[in-house]
Design a protein around this motif. Structure first.
Motif, mmCIF file in Angstrom:
data_model
loop_
_atom_site.group_PDB
_atom_site.id
_atom_site.type_symbol
_atom_site.label_atom_id
_atom_site.label_comp_id
_atom_site.label_asym_id
_atom_site.label_seq_id
_atom_site.Cartn_x
_atom_site.Cartn_y
_atom_site.Cartn_z
ATOM 1 N N SER A 25 19.122 -7.666 -10.546
ATOM 2 C CA SER A 25 19.989 -8.583 -11.284
ATOM 3 C C SER A 25 20.189 -8.113 -12.719
ATOM 4 O O SER A 25 20.963 -8.686 -13.460
ATOM 5 N N TYR A 26 19.517 -7.043 -13.117
ATOM 6 C CA TYR A 26 19.655 -6.533 -14.474
ATOM 7 C C TYR A 26 20.689 -5.431 -14.601
ATOM 8 O O TYR A 26 20.894 -4.891 -15.669
ATOM 9 N N ASN A 27 21.322 -5.072 -13.517
ATOM 10 C CA ASN A 27 22.297 -3.995 -13.577
ATOM 11 C C ASN A 27 23.577 -4.439 -14.263
ATOM 12 O O ASN A 27 24.101 -5.519 -13.988
ATOM 13 N N GLU A 28 24.088 -3.580 -15.150
ATOM 14 C CA GLU A 28 25.318 -3.869 -15.881
ATOM 15 C C GLU A 28 26.480 -3.984 -14.919
ATOM 16 O O GLU A 28 26.645 -3.173 -14.008
ATOM 17 N N ALA A 33 15.096 -21.245 -16.836
ATOM 18 C CA ALA A 33 14.691 -20.156 -15.937
ATOM 19 C C ALA A 33 15.434 -18.856 -16.236
ATOM 20 O O ALA A 33 15.108 -17.812 -15.672
ATOM 21 N N SER A 34 16.411 -18.908 -17.132
ATOM 22 C CA SER A 34 17.166 -17.701 -17.471
ATOM 23 C C SER A 34 16.245 -16.678 -18.096
ATOM 24 O O SER A 34 15.459 -17.002 -18.988
ATOM 25 N N ASP A 35 16.349 -15.450 -17.630
ATOM 26 C CA ASP A 35 15.475 -14.426 -18.207
ATOM 27 C C ASP A 35 16.215 -13.154 -18.567
ATOM 28 O O ASP A 35 15.605 -12.152 -18.936
ATOM 29 N N TYR A 36 17.537 -13.194 -18.465
ATOM 30 C CA TYR A 36 18.320 -12.010 -18.807
ATOM 31 C C TYR A 36 19.631 -12.487 -19.392
ATOM 32 O O TYR A 36 20.315 -13.324 -18.801
ATOM 33 N N PHE A 37 19.980 -11.930 -20.557
ATOM 34 C CA PHE A 37 21.153 -12.392 -21.282
ATOM 35 C C PHE A 37 22.018 -11.195 -21.659
ATOM 36 O O PHE A 37 21.503 -10.129 -22.010
ATOM 37 N N ILE A 38 23.318 -11.405 -21.574
ATOM 38 C CA ILE A 38 24.255 -10.317 -21.823
ATOM 39 C C ILE A 38 25.365 -10.813 -22.730
ATOM 40 O O ILE A 38 25.804 -11.961 -22.613
ATOM 41 N N ASP A 70 22.498 -6.196 -23.982
ATOM 42 C CA ASP A 70 21.745 -7.186 -23.208
ATOM 43 C C ASP A 70 20.343 -7.328 -23.775
ATOM 44 O O ASP A 70 19.897 -6.538 -24.611
ATOM 45 N N ILE A 71 19.658 -8.366 -23.316
ATOM 46 C CA ILE A 71 18.283 -8.584 -23.743
ATOM 47 C C ILE A 71 17.548 -9.353 -22.659
ATOM 48 O O ILE A 71 18.107 -10.260 -22.028
ATOM 49 N N ARG A 72 16.321 -8.974 -22.426
ATOM 50 C CA ARG A 72 15.492 -9.696 -21.458
ATOM 51 C C ARG A 72 14.645 -10.710 -22.199
ATOM 52 O O ARG A 72 14.403 -10.591 -23.405
ATOM 53 N N SER A 73 14.141 -11.675 -21.460
ATOM 54 C CA SER A 73 13.457 -12.799 -22.098
ATOM 55 C C SER A 73 12.102 -12.421 -22.695
ATOM 56 O O SER A 73 11.524 -13.215 -23.437
ATOM 57 N N ASN A 74 11.612 -11.234 -22.387
ATOM 58 C CA ASN A 74 10.335 -10.820 -22.983
ATOM 59 C C ASN A 74 10.528 -10.171 -24.350
ATOM 60 O O ASN A 74 9.585 -9.655 -24.943
ATOM 61 N N MET A 75 11.781 -10.212 -24.832
ATOM 62 C CA MET A 75 12.108 -9.670 -26.138
ATOM 63 C C MET A 75 12.757 -10.762 -26.977
ATOM 64 O O MET A 75 13.310 -11.718 -26.430
ATOM 65 N N ASP A 76 12.702 -10.628 -28.311
ATOM 66 C CA ASP A 76 13.422 -11.573 -29.147
ATOM 67 C C ASP A 76 14.503 -10.907 -29.984
ATOM 68 O O ASP A 76 15.296 -11.580 -30.639
ATOM 69 N N LYS A 77 14.551 -9.580 -29.934
ATOM 70 C CA LYS A 77 15.566 -8.862 -30.705
ATOM 71 C C LYS A 77 15.824 -7.526 -30.048
ATOM 72 O O LYS A 77 14.914 -6.866 -29.563
ATOM 73 N N ALA A 90 38.357 -9.794 -30.675
ATOM 74 C CA ALA A 90 38.315 -9.987 -29.228
ATOM 75 C C ALA A 90 37.679 -11.348 -28.962
ATOM 76 O O ALA A 90 37.308 -12.062 -29.893
ATOM 77 N N VAL A 91 37.552 -11.679 -27.702
ATOM 78 C CA VAL A 91 36.770 -12.844 -27.307
ATOM 79 C C VAL A 91 35.415 -12.354 -26.838
ATOM 80 O O VAL A 91 35.319 -11.402 -26.065
ATOM 81 N N TYR A 92 34.377 -13.005 -27.311
ATOM 82 C CA TYR A 92 33.012 -12.622 -26.977
ATOM 83 C C TYR A 92 32.376 -13.695 -26.110
ATOM 84 O O TYR A 92 32.433 -14.884 -26.429
ATOM 85 N N PHE A 93 31.782 -13.256 -25.010
ATOM 86 C CA PHE A 93 31.118 -14.161 -24.075
ATOM 87 C C PHE A 93 29.625 -13.857 -24.023
ATOM 88 O O PHE A 93 29.235 -12.692 -23.937
ATOM 89 N N CYS A 94 28.826 -14.905 -24.042
ATOM 90 C CA CYS A 94 27.442 -14.716 -23.665
ATOM 91 C C CYS A 94 27.321 -15.062 -22.181
ATOM 92 O O CYS A 94 28.113 -15.838 -21.654
ATOM 93 N N ALA A 95 26.377 -14.471 -21.522
ATOM 94 C CA ALA A 95 26.166 -14.713 -20.102
ATOM 95 C C ALA A 95 24.676 -14.626 -19.811
ATOM 96 O O ALA A 95 23.934 -13.985 -20.551
ATOM 97 N N GLU A 96 24.279 -15.292 -18.765
ATOM 98 C CA GLU A 96 22.868 -15.284 -18.422
ATOM 99 C C GLU A 96 22.685 -15.245 -16.910
ATOM 100 O O GLU A 96 23.553 -15.673 -16.159
ATOM 101 N N ASN A 97 21.571 -14.694 -16.492
ATOM 102 C CA ASN A 97 21.178 -14.902 -15.123
ATOM 103 C C ASN A 97 19.667 -14.921 -15.020
ATOM 104 O O ASN A 97 18.955 -14.730 -15.998
ATOM 105 N N THR A 98 19.236 -15.219 -13.825
ATOM 106 C CA THR A 98 17.820 -15.386 -13.557
ATOM 107 C C THR A 98 17.354 -14.270 -12.637
ATOM 108 O O THR A 98 18.049 -13.918 -11.693
ATOM 109 N N ARG A 99 16.203 -13.747 -12.925
ATOM 110 C CA ARG A 99 15.658 -12.647 -12.134
ATOM 111 C C ARG A 99 15.703 -12.958 -10.649
ATOM 112 O O ARG A 99 15.287 -14.029 -10.218
ATOM 113 N N GLY A 100 16.218 -12.030 -9.902
ATOM 114 C CA GLY A 100 16.287 -12.190 -8.454
ATOM 115 C C GLY A 100 17.607 -12.766 -7.981
ATOM 116 O O GLY A 100 17.887 -12.772 -6.790
ATOM 117 N N TYR A 101 18.411 -13.239 -8.907
ATOM 118 C CA TYR A 101 19.724 -13.788 -8.549
ATOM 119 C C TYR A 101 20.810 -12.938 -9.171
ATOM 120 O O TYR A 101 20.743 -12.586 -10.332
#
Lengths: 115, 112
Positions: A100-103, B29-34, B49-56, B86-97
């Motif tokens: 799920s981390y793939n760009e 439950a979100s752990d990945y942000f783009i 992108d950034i994973r939830s185990n990071m803050d920057k 441009a238009v900037y979007f944040c997005a999120e998903n959860t590990r495994g989905y």
């Protein structure tokens, strides 16, 4: 290399007609996604493919919407009996898959207008 | 339901200044942000992108900050240029989905 391509770029149709939208993902990408973007809005997830299988169809708005993917490559999104509210830009994206981390790499979209 | 949203729909910035685009998310439950950038007539393009185990996390002229305590995400663009409009979007998903949830977007206008 070639990116994600979509066709047609624009489609104008009459209410009640069926339309097919095509997506050619990046070669070797196993995951493919369809999104819908209404004017001035964010992206609405429609469906996701891993290979030819669609484990998540939760975003399809109604049974008028269907999608298939063949050969792990090209995908077609079909909208039957189109309605005016179906007017939007339909975006396709592909990724390497497997995580799920793939760009996700997006195509330019198909602008659908239902009169 | 769970959602990702933005505080500001439009942001105008003078060329050369820094830009900050904010995003709030509600799914704990979100752990990945783009962050994606979408120019007119084009599909979204991945920025960082950034994973939830990071803050920057820093990229070229861009920095993403994640505050999990208040469920807040920001994108900082240094020395904003006209090409950043441009238009900037944040997005999120959860590990495994594989499903990615997008916010509604912020339009960045760079004033020359």
């Amino acid at each position: 290399g070639a990116g994600v391509s979509q066709s047609p770029s624009n489609k104008v149709t009459e209410k009640g007609k069926d339309v097919e939208l095509r997506c050619d993902p990046i070669s070797g990408h196993t995951a493919l996604y369809w999104y819908r973007q209404s004017l001035g809005q964010g992206l609405e997830f429609l469906i996701y493919f891993q290979g030819n299988s669609a484990p998540d169809k939760s975003g399809l708005p109604s049974d008028r919407f269907s999608a298939e993917r063949t050969g792990g490559s090209v995908s077609t999104l079909t909208i039957q009996r189109t309605q005016q509210e179906d007017s939007a830009v339909y975006l396709c994206a592909s990724s390497k898959g497997g995580s799920s981390y793939n760009e996700q790499f997006f195509g330019p979209g198909t602008r659908l207008t239902v009169l | 339901g769970e959602s990702v949203g933005l505080h500001l729909p439009t942001l105008s910035v003078q060329e050369g200044d820094n830009s900050i685009i904010n995003c709030a998310y509600s799914n704990s439950a979100s752990d990945y942000f783009i962050w994606y950038k979408q120019e007119s007539g084009k599909g979204p393009q991945f920025i960082i992108d950034i994973r939830s185990n990071m803050d920057k996390r820093q990229g070229q002229r861009v920095t993403v900050l994640l505050n999990k305590t208040v469920k807040h995400l920001s994108l900082q663009i240094a020395a904003t240029q006209p090409g950043d409009s441009a238009v900037y979007f944040c997005a999120e998903n959860t590990r495994g989905y594989q499903k990615v949830t997008f916010g509604t977007g912020t339009k960045l206008q760079v004033i020359p």
